[in-house]
Design an enzyme around this catalytic site. Structure first.
Site, PDB file in Angstrom:
ATOM      1  N   SER A 148       0.840  -1.199   0.000  1.00 33.95           N
ATOM      2  CA  SER A 148       0.000   0.000   0.000  1.00 33.95           C
ATOM      3  C   SER A 148       0.870   1.243   0.000  1.00 33.95           C
ATOM      4  CB  SER A 148      -0.903   0.018   1.235  1.00 33.95           C
ATOM      5  OG  SER A 148      -1.550   1.274   1.375  1.00 33.95           O
ATOM      6  N   TYR A 161      -2.948  -0.794   9.953  1.00 39.26           N
ATOM      7  CA  TYR A 161      -2.971  -1.350   8.595  1.00 39.26           C
ATOM      8  C   TYR A 161      -1.645  -1.106   7.896  1.00 39.26           C
ATOM      9  CZ  TYR A 161      -4.148  -1.567   3.594  1.00 39.26           C
ATOM     10  OH  TYR A 161      -4.158  -1.840   2.254  1.00 39.26           O
TER      11      TYR A 161
END
Length: 254
Positions: A148, A161
């Site tokens: 990400s 996350y």
């Protein structure tokens, strides 16, 4: 792109979004694709139907990641599907670790239970999926982990996350060194804001704000990421390993 005919691929979290686009792209390039899903069997079945309608080959594999026995369930289904399609002897040529969950809560609201779930699905599962996959992956295989842009771009509501995605990037760095002698490449692909079916993408004002983050002034589409994954899965990417590929549309350029 390279011809993947005769190759086999497993894409986790392939019933929607980036995983779905990746499964369809790899199948279009000739691979037999195992479409993994966690809970939405119907959506995964639709992906397989779309692939077959386009002339490709695919099958579904169901397994809830982040729980006891998840890896055994996943690979039992995978190997059964490969055998059913006459590809058991080929092993697994391409692994795309895409499945993941996001937090979406403020740091002070992140509970131990949520943190454990994020780690289990986003970091632990990919590690043990790779470990198991290597038993049946031939030399020259490909491992592609979806990370990400949030490992480089701050969002306080996704601290946990982002931590798990940082761990995923370490898989590529260290496994690349370990698997180099076998010709197996391991790389990380980092999407930015990418359309994923979340209702926020139906709000024009929100889309405009997110699009402004990209150098191209638009949000990413799943196909944008799938094309990068397909390149890494091809023979043209044989000299790339242990890499972090920025697929954020220039968001990380500042």
């Amino acid at each position: 792109m390279g011809d993947l005919t005769g190759k086999t691929a497993l894409v986790t979290g392939a019933s929607r979004g980036i995983g779905r686009a990746t499964a369809e792209r790899l199948a279009a390039d000739g691979a037999l694709v195992a479409v993994h899903y966690g809970s939405d069997a119907a959506a995964a079945g639709e992906v397989v139907a779309r692939i077959e309608k386009a002339g490709g080959q695919a099958f579904t594999v169901g397994a809830t990641l982040g729980v006891a026995g998840d890896i055994d369930t996943l690979f039992t289904g995978l190997e059964a599907g490969l055998d059913e399609h006459g590809a058991g002897g080929a092993g697994l040529g391409i692994l795309v670790n895409n499945a993941g969950v996001m937090g979406g809560v403020a740091p002070e609201d992140t509970t131990p239970a949520l943190f454990d779930e994020l780690v289990a699905v986003n970091a632990k599962a990919p590690f043990f999926i790779i470990q198991r996959a290597l038993r049946i992956m031939p030399d020259g295989g490909r491992v592609i982990n979806i990370s990400s842009g949030l490992t480089r771009f701050a969002n306080p509501n996704e601290i946990a996350y982002a931590m798990t995605k940082g761990a995923v990037e370490m898989l590529a760095l260290h496994y690349a060194k370990y698997l180099g002698p076998r010709g197996i490449t391991v790389n990380s692909v980092a999407p930015g804001v990418t359309r994923n079916g979340n209702p926020v993408f139906d709000v024009p004002e929100a889309v405009e704000q997110m699009a402004a983050l990209s150098a191209f002034h638009r949000i990413g589409e799943p196909g944008d990421i799938a094309d990068v994954v397909a390149f890494l899965a091809s023979d043209e990417a044989r000299w790339i390993t242990g890499a972090f590929l920025d697929a954020t549309g220039g968001t990380l350029a500042g």
